[in-house]
Design a protein around this motif. Sequence first.
Motif, PDB file in Angstrom:
ATOM      1  N   GLU A   1       0.283  -1.241   0.369  1.00  0.00           N
ATOM      2  CA  GLU A   1      -0.118   0.114   0.167  1.00  0.00           C
ATOM      3  C   GLU A   1       1.187   1.276  -0.166  1.00  0.00           C
ATOM      4  N   HIS A   2       1.845   1.392   0.801  1.00  0.00           N
ATOM      5  CA  HIS A   2       3.169   1.993   0.941  1.00  0.00           C
ATOM      6  C   HIS A   2       3.637   2.416  -0.703  1.00  0.00           C
ATOM      7  N   LEU A   3       3.945   1.093  -1.041  1.00  0.00           N
ATOM      8  CA  LEU A   3       4.862   1.483  -2.108  1.00  0.00           C
ATOM      9  C   LEU A   3       3.622   1.813  -3.572  1.00  0.00           C
ATOM     10  N   ALA A   4       2.782   1.770  -3.097  1.00  0.00           N
ATOM     11  CA  ALA A   4       1.418   2.654  -4.682  1.00  0.00           C
ATOM     12  C   ALA A   4       1.461   3.839  -4.381  1.00  0.00           C
ATOM     13  N   THR A   5       2.201   4.683  -3.231  1.00  0.00           N
ATOM     14  CA  THR A   5       2.011   6.045  -3.057  1.00  0.00           C
ATOM     15  C   THR A   5       2.954   6.514  -3.428  1.00  0.00           C
ATOM     16  N   MET A   6       4.040   5.498  -3.921  1.00  0.00           N
ATOM     17  CA  MET A   6       5.511   6.690  -3.781  1.00  0.00           C
ATOM     18  C   MET A   6       5.478   7.201  -5.379  1.00  0.00           C
ATOM     19  N   SER A   7       6.646   7.775  -5.094  1.00  0.00           N
ATOM     20  CA  SER A   7       6.810   8.588  -7.047  1.00  0.00           C
ATOM     21  C   SER A   7       8.338   7.548  -7.626  1.00  0.00           C
ATOM     22  N   GLU A   8       7.481   7.732  -9.135  1.00  0.00           N
ATOM     23  CA  GLU A   8       8.650   6.861  -9.560  1.00  0.00           C
ATOM     24  C   GLU A   8      10.440   7.183  -8.864  1.00  0.00           C
ATOM     25  N   GLY A   9      11.149   6.463  -8.835  1.00  0.00           N
ATOM     26  CA  GLY A   9      12.803   6.694  -8.972  1.00  0.00           C
ATOM     27  C   GLY A   9      13.061   5.830  -8.774  1.00  0.00           C
ATOM     28  N   GLU A  10      15.056   5.292  -8.196  1.00  0.00           N
ATOM     29  CA  GLU A  10      15.706   4.419  -8.106  1.00  0.00           C
ATOM     30  C   GLU A  10      14.860   3.958  -6.329  1.00  0.00           C
ATOM     31  N   GLN A  11      14.443   4.988  -5.132  1.00  0.00           N
ATOM     32  CA  GLN A  11      13.974   4.631  -4.274  1.00  0.00           C
ATOM     33  C   GLN A  11      12.904   3.369  -4.116  1.00  0.00           C
ATOM     34  N   ARG A  12      11.971   3.675  -5.205  1.00  0.00           N
ATOM     35  CA  ARG A  12      10.567   2.807  -5.482  1.00  0.00           C
ATOM     36  C   ARG A  12      11.330   1.322  -5.886  1.00  0.00           C
ATOM     37  N   ASP A  13      12.090   1.732  -6.398  1.00  0.00           N
ATOM     38  CA  ASP A  13      12.290   0.179  -7.909  1.00  0.00           C
ATOM     39  C   ASP A  13      13.890  -0.685  -6.073  1.00  0.00           C
ATOM     40  N   GLN A  14      13.898  -0.220  -5.657  1.00  0.00           N
ATOM     41  CA  GLN A  14      14.772  -0.571  -4.129  1.00  0.00           C
ATOM     42  C   GLN A  14      13.688  -1.402  -3.546  1.00  0.00           C
ATOM     43  N   LEU A  15      12.869  -0.679  -3.078  1.00  0.00           N
ATOM     44  CA  LEU A  15      11.726  -1.037  -1.871  1.00  0.00           C
ATOM     45  C   LEU A  15      10.748  -1.948  -2.751  1.00  0.00           C
ATOM     46  N   THR A  16      10.547  -1.697  -3.961  1.00  0.00           N
ATOM     47  CA  THR A  16      10.037  -2.527  -4.953  1.00  0.00           C
ATOM     48  C   THR A  16      10.532  -4.608  -4.732  1.00  0.00           C
ATOM     49  N   LEU A  17      11.648  -4.202  -5.105  1.00  0.00           N
ATOM     50  CA  LEU A  17      12.544  -5.357  -5.141  1.00  0.00           C
ATOM     51  C   LEU A  17      12.942  -5.718  -3.790  1.00  0.00           C
ATOM     52  N   GLN A  18      12.977  -5.301  -2.973  1.00  0.00           N
ATOM     53  CA  GLN A  18      12.534  -5.703  -1.387  1.00  0.00           C
ATOM     54  C   GLN A  18      11.603  -6.549  -1.237  1.00  0.00           C
ATOM     55  N   ILE A  19      10.961  -5.899  -1.325  1.00  0.00           N
ATOM     56  CA  ILE A  19       9.478  -6.335  -0.628  1.00  0.00           C
ATOM     57  C   ILE A  19       8.349  -7.944  -1.581  1.00  0.00           C
ATOM     58  N   ALA A  20       9.508  -8.019  -2.921  1.00  0.00           N
ATOM     59  CA  ALA A  20       8.751  -8.951  -4.331  1.00  0.00           C
ATOM     60  C   ALA A  20       9.948 -10.072  -3.565  1.00  0.00           C
ATOM     61  N   ASN A  21      10.595 -10.043  -3.380  1.00  0.00           N
ATOM     62  CA  ASN A  21      11.889 -10.572  -2.252  1.00  0.00           C
ATOM     63  C   ASN A  21      11.063 -11.323  -1.515  1.00  0.00           C
ATOM     64  N   HIS A  22      10.807 -10.664  -0.522  1.00  0.00           N
ATOM     65  CA  HIS A  22      10.080 -11.192   0.872  1.00  0.00           C
ATOM     66  C   HIS A  22       8.965 -12.119   0.458  1.00  0.00           C
ATOM     67  N   MET A  23       8.498 -11.512  -0.778  1.00  0.00           N
ATOM     68  CA  MET A  23       7.393 -12.146  -1.078  1.00  0.00           C
ATOM     69  C   MET A  23       7.055 -13.411  -1.777  1.00  0.00           C
ATOM     70  N   LYS A  24       7.990 -13.690  -2.111  1.00  0.00           N
ATOM     71  CA  LYS A  24       8.345 -14.806  -2.846  1.00  0.00           C
ATOM     72  C   LYS A  24       9.421 -15.514  -1.757  1.00  0.00           C
ATOM     73  N   ARG A  25       9.960 -15.308  -1.060  1.00  0.00           N
ATOM     74  CA  ARG A  25      10.526 -16.047   0.436  1.00  0.00           C
ATOM     75  C   ARG A  25       8.998 -16.719   1.257  1.00  0.00           C
ATOM     76  N   ASP A  26       7.639 -15.524   0.839  1.00  0.00           N
ATOM     77  CA  ASP A  26       7.282 -16.213   1.721  1.00  0.00           C
ATOM     78  C   ASP A  26       5.803 -17.378   0.827  1.00  0.00           C
ATOM     79  N   LEU A  27       5.966 -17.232  -0.225  1.00  0.00           N
ATOM     80  CA  LEU A  27       5.584 -17.988  -1.081  1.00  0.00           C
ATOM     81  C   LEU A  27       5.983 -19.509  -1.668  1.00  0.00           C
TER      82      LEU A  27
END
Length: 198
Positions: free
Chosen positions: A117-143
Motif C-alpha cells: 500500500e505504501h509502495l503504491a503511494t511512492m513516486s517513481e525512482g530508484e528508492q521505489r525500485d529498491q523497495l519494490t525489489l525488497q518486497i517482491a523478494n520477501h513475497m517470494k520467500r513467503d510463497l
Amino acid sequence: MDYNTTREKLIMPEYGRGIQQMVEHCKSIADREERMRCAYSIINTMATMAEQTADKEDFQKKLWNHLAAIAQYDLDIDYPVEIERMDDESAAPDALPYPQRRIKKRNYGAIVEQFNEHLATMSEGEQRDQLTLQIANHMKRDLSNWSTDSMSDEKVADDMAYYTDGKIQLDPQRHPLISDGELLSSRISTSVKKKKKK
C-alpha cells in the motif's frame, strides 16, 4: 492418591505449594513475635527462589506484597513495607487490542499488504525500485515457505500488481528476483543450522 487437582488452589503458583503451606503454618502461630520470625524466614526462602531479580530496588517490597497475597491478606504481622492490595491476583490481564484487519492473501500477511500500500503511494525512482525489489523478494520467500510449487516470479508479479491496483509492475530487468535455487539452498542451510543447534 493425592492429586494436585484435589488440593487447595495455589494463590501464586510460581512459588509452589511448599511456600503456601509455610504461609498457612505462619498464620496459625499464636505468638506474634514468633509469627514475625516465621514470616522473615518465608521471605528469605522466596528470595532464593527468585534470586535473578534480587538486584531490583523494589525486590523486598515485591516479596512482602507476594507474601501478603499468598496469605490472602490475613497474616497479622508488622509488615516492613507498605502492602498494596491486589484485589484479584488470578484475574486475567486486560486483553490487548487486536487489529481487526482482513488479510487479502494469508500467505503474505498484513505487513506485506501494508508495504505494498505504501509502495503504491511512492513516486517513481530508484528508492521505489529498491523497495519494490525488497518486497517482491520477501513475497517470494513467503510463497516458498507456504509451498515450493507456487513460488514463481509471475505469481509474485501478479500479486504485487493486485495489491497496488496495477501501479507497480515488476520488470525482470529492474527487479531481478532471487532465484528458486538460491531460495531452496537458503532454506536447506537454515534447516541444517537448526538441526546442529539441537
